[in-house]
Design a protein around this motif. Structure first.
Motif, short mmCIF file in Angstrom:
data_model
loop_
_atom_site.label_atom_id
_atom_site.label_comp_id
_atom_site.label_asym_id
_atom_site.label_seq_id
_atom_site.Cartn_x
_atom_site.Cartn_y
_atom_site.Cartn_z
N TYR A 3 0.88 -1.16 0.00
CA TYR A 3 0.00 0.00 0.00
C TYR A 3 0.92 1.21 0.00
CZ TYR A 3 -3.64 -3.35 0.89
OH TYR A 3 -4.48 -4.40 0.77
N GLY A 58 2.99 0.72 3.29
CA GLY A 58 2.36 0.06 4.43
C GLY A 58 1.93 -1.33 4.02
N ALA A 59 1.63 -2.14 5.00
CA ALA A 59 1.28 -3.53 4.74
C ALA A 59 -0.07 -3.85 5.34
CB ALA A 59 2.33 -4.46 5.33
N LEU A 60 -0.90 -4.53 4.57
CA LEU A 60 -2.20 -4.95 5.07
C LEU A 60 -2.00 -5.91 6.23
CD1 LEU A 60 -5.27 -4.97 4.77
CD2 LEU A 60 -5.01 -6.96 3.29
N GLY A 61 -2.73 -5.70 7.28
CA GLY A 61 -2.61 -6.58 8.44
C GLY A 61 -1.53 -6.15 9.38
N GLY A 62 -0.73 -5.22 8.94
CA GLY A 62 0.32 -4.73 9.82
C GLY A 62 -0.01 -3.34 10.29
N ALA A 63 -0.67 -3.24 11.41
CA ALA A 63 -1.04 -1.92 11.92
C ALA A 63 0.15 -1.31 12.62
CB ALA A 63 -2.22 -2.05 12.87
N ASP A 64 1.28 -1.43 11.99
CA ASP A 64 2.51 -0.99 12.65
C ASP A 64 3.11 0.22 11.96
OD1 ASP A 64 4.67 -3.62 11.28
OD2 ASP A 64 3.10 -2.38 10.39
N GLY A 65 2.28 1.08 11.49
CA GLY A 65 2.76 2.31 10.93
C GLY A 65 3.25 2.16 9.50
N LEU A 66 3.67 3.25 8.94
CA LEU A 66 4.19 3.28 7.59
C LEU A 66 5.71 3.30 7.63
CD1 LEU A 66 1.81 5.93 5.98
CD2 LEU A 66 1.61 3.44 5.92
N PHE A 87 8.75 4.99 5.74
CA PHE A 87 8.97 6.14 4.87
C PHE A 87 10.33 6.08 4.22
CE2 PHE A 87 5.52 9.14 5.65
CZ PHE A 87 4.92 8.58 6.77
N PHE A 147 2.01 5.39 -0.67
CA PHE A 147 1.57 6.75 -0.41
C PHE A 147 2.67 7.73 -0.82
CE2 PHE A 147 -1.85 5.36 2.45
CZ PHE A 147 -1.38 4.14 2.87
#
Lengths: 114, 112
Positions: A32, A94-102, A104, A34
């Motif tokens: 994902y 970012g990674a799906l399933g990884g709510a560990d921030g982006l 950069f 940005f």
């Protein structure tokens, strides 16, 4: 682990000229992606994002980016830059399933010549 | 429009002090993040939280802690400030995993 590379630390472009900022990512699954812009003394503002579907995405302020899976790239483009585009630009993944921030990239500083 | 507010734009503290950086978001976002930004290094994730009272370490948590007692507020704590923690600190929030993160204007912290 995912990573983002912005090969150009600084780029100088004449006002009215076209712009391309490079971004390469490393990630094992569907990324994902940005692009953010940061004006001096400000926080980051989202320019555009890619989640899925059409690989050419349109953003704000006349920017667009193209996702190329084969090249692991997500380059930002603008047909004609304005002096107000001078800023720092960050690519992020970012990674799906990884709510560990982006994650950069280190940023590209864009300078606009009159 | 989402608003992420960081309590201070500029802050000067002394070595050894306990420092609190506050961040509030007004859109009921589950996820909140603290990054630090240094020239040539981009943004690096310090801590994040995906729910009240939940916290997870990011890439550079050493020397920091966080607190999230209410959904809208996420605090970054420097337990004993050191000069190498002089930096720009950015708070962000997002509604769900991977949704775009919305950033505050940052706090420029100087430790003397």
């Amino acid at each position: 682990a995912q990573s983002v590379t912005q090969p150009d630390i600084h780029i100088t472009v004449s006002e009215g000229a076209s712009l391309e900022l490079r971004c390469n990512y490393s990630y094992g699954a569907t990324p994902y992606l940005f692009w953010y812009v940061q004006s001096p003394g400000q926080g980051l503002q989202l320019l555009l994002k890619y989640f899925s579907g059409d690989t050419l995405v349109q953003g704000i302020k006349g920017f667009e980016a193209e996702f190329k899976r084969s090249q692991s790239s997500f380059n930002l483009r603008k047909p004609s830059v304005h002096w107000s585009d001078a800023a720092e630009y960050f690519c992020a993944v970012g990674a799906l399933g990884g709510a560990d921030g982006l994650t950069f990239g280190k940023g590209t500083h864009l300078i606009i010549q009159p | 429009d989402v608003k992420v507010t960081q309590s201070s734009r500029y802050l000067v503290k002394r070595t050894g002090e306990k420092v609190f950086l506050e961040c509030v978001q007004d859109m009921d976002h589950e996820n909140m993040f603290w990054y630090r930004q240094d020239p040539g290094l981009g943004l690096r994730l310090i801590y994040f939280s995906y729910d009240v009272k939940m916290k997870e370490k990011g890439d550079i948590p050493e020397g920091y802690s966080v607190s999230r007692e209410k959904k809208e507020r996420f605090s970054l704590i420097l337990e004993s400030a050191s000069t190498n923690q002089t930096s720009m600190y950015l708070c962000a929030s997002s509604l769900q995993e991977i949704q775009p993160q919305h950033f505050g204007d940052g706090t420029r912290l100087s430790i003397l």
